[in-house]
Design an enzyme around this catalytic site. Structure first.
Site, PDB file in Angstrom:
ATOM      1  CD  GLU A   1      39.888  30.732  42.271  1.00 52.39           C
ATOM      2  OE1 GLU A   1      39.294  29.710  42.679  1.00 52.39           O
ATOM      3  OE2 GLU A   1      40.547  31.491  43.011  1.00 52.39           O
TER       4      GLU A   1
ATOM      5  CB  THR B   1      41.537  30.871  47.435  1.00 50.59           C
ATOM      6  OG1 THR B   1      40.952  30.402  46.221  1.00 50.59           O
ATOM      7  CG2 THR B   1      42.413  32.078  47.125  1.00 50.59           C
TER       8      THR B   1
ATOM      9  CG  HIS C   1      35.836  31.196  41.985  1.00 46.55           C
ATOM     10  ND1 HIS C   1      34.736  30.555  42.490  1.00 46.55           N
ATOM     11  CD2 HIS C   1      36.658  31.419  43.036  1.00 46.55           C
ATOM     12  CE1 HIS C   1      34.883  30.391  43.793  1.00 46.55           C
ATOM     13  NE2 HIS C   1      36.048  30.903  44.157  1.00 46.55           N
TER      14      HIS C   1
ATOM     15  CG  ASP D   1      43.541  28.724  43.637  1.00 46.41           C
ATOM     16  OD1 ASP D   1      43.212  28.027  42.664  1.00 46.41           O
ATOM     17  OD2 ASP D   1      42.756  29.536  44.180  1.00 46.41           O
ATOM     18  CG  HIS D   2      41.437  25.731  44.896  1.00 46.53           C
ATOM     19  ND1 HIS D   2      40.313  25.564  44.111  1.00 46.53           N
ATOM     20  CD2 HIS D   2      41.405  27.025  45.321  1.00 46.53           C
ATOM     21  CE1 HIS D   2      39.634  26.696  44.064  1.00 46.53           C
ATOM     22  NE2 HIS D   2      40.270  27.597  44.782  1.00 46.53           N
TER      23      HIS D   2
END
Length: 686
Positions: free
Chosen positions: A261, A305, A421, A480-481
């Site tokens: 994440e 996500t 996150h 993911d990003h």
């Protein structure tokens, strides 16, 4: 006191008085249901206030229609509306109890979707207090039947009815404005149906779902098989040969995907406060049996996500607006990694320590063909075990081992971590590195949660070795990003020791890790420019799985002929030669803006821009038109969503039945390997 009672009764004997009573009872009933029957997770005074008041605007609007009707019809209409909305509330209470989500039009329309999900279990999940959702209807009927309140058949002036309608619209406007201020992009970037209900109410969610469904259905209705021709031609023209040196090197190996994440590439080998932030991932990155990619970019849009998962599992881009998993995941036809691998002898499972409805995973995963989805209900829950968007990574990974060890091999398993996150909060007992000193509260906690994630990964990889799984498993790590957005340029510049951080730098900053680790794999750092859209064809080649006639927009990253123009969701791109941000082009090697390109460079930039636009547009049409329903690759069986159930009791029974089929648990003499899992999570030692 008697006079007060008489005055109240006189008011209630008017139609407007009865209307107000109906609204008050409906509001109290609905608010009680929100608090006691759903788990909407209202946090803070704003969310709690909105949760309390959001039933009121739509109740006034719906019940207010009765004020346009004359005499007894007005009262009957109010009772009918009250019953219908109460029945819808009741149905959602039952469905939510099983699936932590709300009923949607697509679920109801989807043949036996709802009956498959609830079916014979309805009686088993009912609770006596569920029927309290009809209490207000019963009270109103009894008050009228025993003439404790008499119907007022006198006509009401239309301007009063219009005023009530206007008040409902105004109140809804205030509700929406407050909701948007607390959760920007609430309606354009839907995370979870729970969010819509929490902020705007169940009735608003129903309308929102209806509009969304009608819009997507219109696009699908206008689509036909001929729309696939241009897509098939594009795929064929842009096909590149795979790297045959790596074809099938991981054949029949287990695959574990680590969804890291918000994890960015700059964290690899990054040091702060005299120590490595991610020592475990650094070691894996440089291992001789790890293929690492240092020019691998995230390509997500507003779905973040969800977009990353869409690309990873399907080699299709997320949409320009809103997450495709939420908008199309329930009803579309997909030919995703889980289904492809399942039909090649793999057991497939996804693991996530949050509610199954987030990003509509509980429905999308059925469309993708996941055999199992281990979500929050499968894990032990305590308040100290979770932070932000679900279970803390160390606890999540440790608890996932009990299910992972029982999966029949070979398996394909995706582990979705969440602790790293935004806004990067971590309780003091789990902090093992100081915050950075940029002065930006969003940025400075990032290294703490990243280090925690790295420690969790280290513990898991040790267990993988100790349990014996490692020798027959390929582990894939991908970010993911981005974790730090372009809104924090000043802080990022200080963090990276740069004088400035401009738009070009931000485009390069979109690198995220991709590492493929397996004993005996010929590793090294690969410098090819690639993105998340390319992961699936790369993995399928490594696994030796047929992939020559699928609709996928990615290419094998290891192919020497790979197109290295990496598309961003907004139409920008990066490549080894040129980078595009907005209307500005840069020389990638120097970072300097190209202000006066010569004819050759100008044509090249035009071609690259058109290539990216075409790629994104064609991928969008596959999703919005549900075009894969018109095409099936040779040897692929279309996924039947009704074959899948993620209900805990059903899944665990199935897992127990199948665990003897070559699982690590059965190989260990039907004894667990979880006692080998070592973690220093302080919450578990208390």
């Amino acid at each position: 006191m008697k006079k007060v009672g008489q005055k109240i009764r006189r008011v209630l004997n008017t139609r407007m008085g009865f209307f107000v009573l109906a609204i008050v009872l409906f509001w109290l009933k609905t608010w009680w249901t929100y608090l006691n029957k759903f788990n909407l997770g209202a946090k803070g005074s704003v969310q709690e206030f909105l949760l309390m008041v959001n039933p009121i605007p739509t109740a006034i609007l719906l019940f207010g229609i009765a004020l346009y009707l004359a005499g007894r019809k007005s009262y009957i209409f109010m009772l009918v509306i009250d019953f219908i909305t109460s029945f819808w509330l009741y149905a959602n209470v039952l469905y939510y109890r099983e699936f932590s989500d709300f009923l949607s039009i697509n679920l109801i329309k989807g043949s036996s979707a709802v009956s498959n999900n609830l079916g014979k279990s309805v009686l088993g999940i009912m609770e006596p207090t569920d029927f309290l959702v009809f209490l207000d209807v019963a009270i109103l009927i009894l008050l009228l039947a025993f003439k404790l309140i008499r119907m007022d058949i006198r006509p009401i002036k239309k301007r009063y009815a219009f005023t009530v309608t206007g008040i409902s619209i105004m109140l809804f406007g205030f509700n929406l404005a407050f909701a948007q201020s607390d959760r920007p992009g609430l309606l354009t970037r839907t995370f979870d149906n729970n969010y819509i209900v929490k902020y705007l109410g169940l009735n608003t969610y129903t309308v929102y779902d209806g509009v969304k469904t009608a819009t997507s259905n219109a696009a699908k209705k206008n689509a036909n098989a001929s729309d696939l021709r241009s897509i098939e031609n594009y795929i064929k023209e842009n096909k590149v040969p795979v790297n045959t040196e790596y074809t099938g090197v991981a054949k029949d190996k287990n695959v574990i995907i680590f969804h890291l994440e918000s994890f960015q590439q700059f964290l690899i080998d990054f040091k702060w406060d005299g120590q490595e932030v991610t020592p475990n991932l650094n070691k894996l990155y440089h291992a001789e049996d790890t293929l690492s990619f240092d020019n691998f970019f995230n390509q997500v849009g507003t779905g973040k996500t969800a977009d990353a998962e869409m690309m990873l599992e399907n080699s299709l881009f997320g949409l320009a607006e809103g997450p495709a998993m939420v908008q199309y995941g329930t009803t579309n036809t997909f030919q995703a990694a889980p289904a492809i691998l399942d039909q090649n002898g793999y057991t497939t499972a996804s693991f996530h320590g949050d509610v199954p409805s987030f990003w509509n995973r509980d429905n999308t995963y059925k469309s993708w063909g996941y055999d199992y989805f281990f979500s929050s209900s499968y894990y032990q829950q305590k308040s100290s075990y979770s932070i932000g968007y679900g279970l803390k990574d160390k606890i999540f990974l440790k608890d996932s081992a009990q299910y992972l060890e029982k999966l029949p091999q070979p398996f394909y398993a995706k582990l979705i971590t969440v602790t790293n996150h935004y806004p990067y909060l971590l309780d003091k007992q789990n902090q093992s590195i100081a915050k950075t000193d940029t002065g930006d509260s969003t940025v400075d906690g990032y290294v703490q949660t990243a280090k925690y994630l790295d420690q969790a990964v280290g513990e898991f990889m040790t267990w993988l070795e100790d349990s014996g799984l490692a020798k027959n498993t390929m582990v894939v790590f991908y970010g993911d990003h981005y974790g730090i957005s372009g809104n924090h340029k000043k802080a990022v510049a200080k963090l990276l020791g740069k004088e400035t951080f401009n738009n070009f730098d931000d485009a390069q900053f979109q690198r995220v890790p991709l590492m493929i680790h397996m004993p005996g794999l010929k590793g090294g750092v690969n410098h090819t420019y690639s993105g998340e859209i390319d992961v699936l064809p790369t993995l399928l080649n490594l696994l030796g799985v047929k992939n020559d006639d699928t609709i996928q927009f990615g290419q094998d990253i290891l192919s020497p002929e790979k197109n290295q123009t990496v598309a961003f969701r907004n139409g920008d791109f990066v490549s080894p030669t040129y980078t595009k941000v907005g209307n500005t082009y840069y020389d990638t090697s120097t970072g300097k803006e190209i202000k006066k390109p010569n004819a050759t460079v100008k044509q090249t930039l035009e071609d690259m821009t058109n290539h990216v636009a075409t790629e994104l547009s064609l991928s969008d049409s596959v999703i919005t038109g549900d075009l894969l329903r018109f095409y099936t690759p040779n040897g692929f069986d279309t996924v039947n969503k009704s074959d899948y159930s993620y209900k805990k009791s059903t899944a665990l029974k199935k897992l127990k039945k199948n665990q003897g089929e070559n699982s690590i648990y059965s190989e260990n003499g039907d004894k667990t390997t979880t006692d080998l899992y070592k973690t220093d999570a302080p919450e578990l030692s208390k």
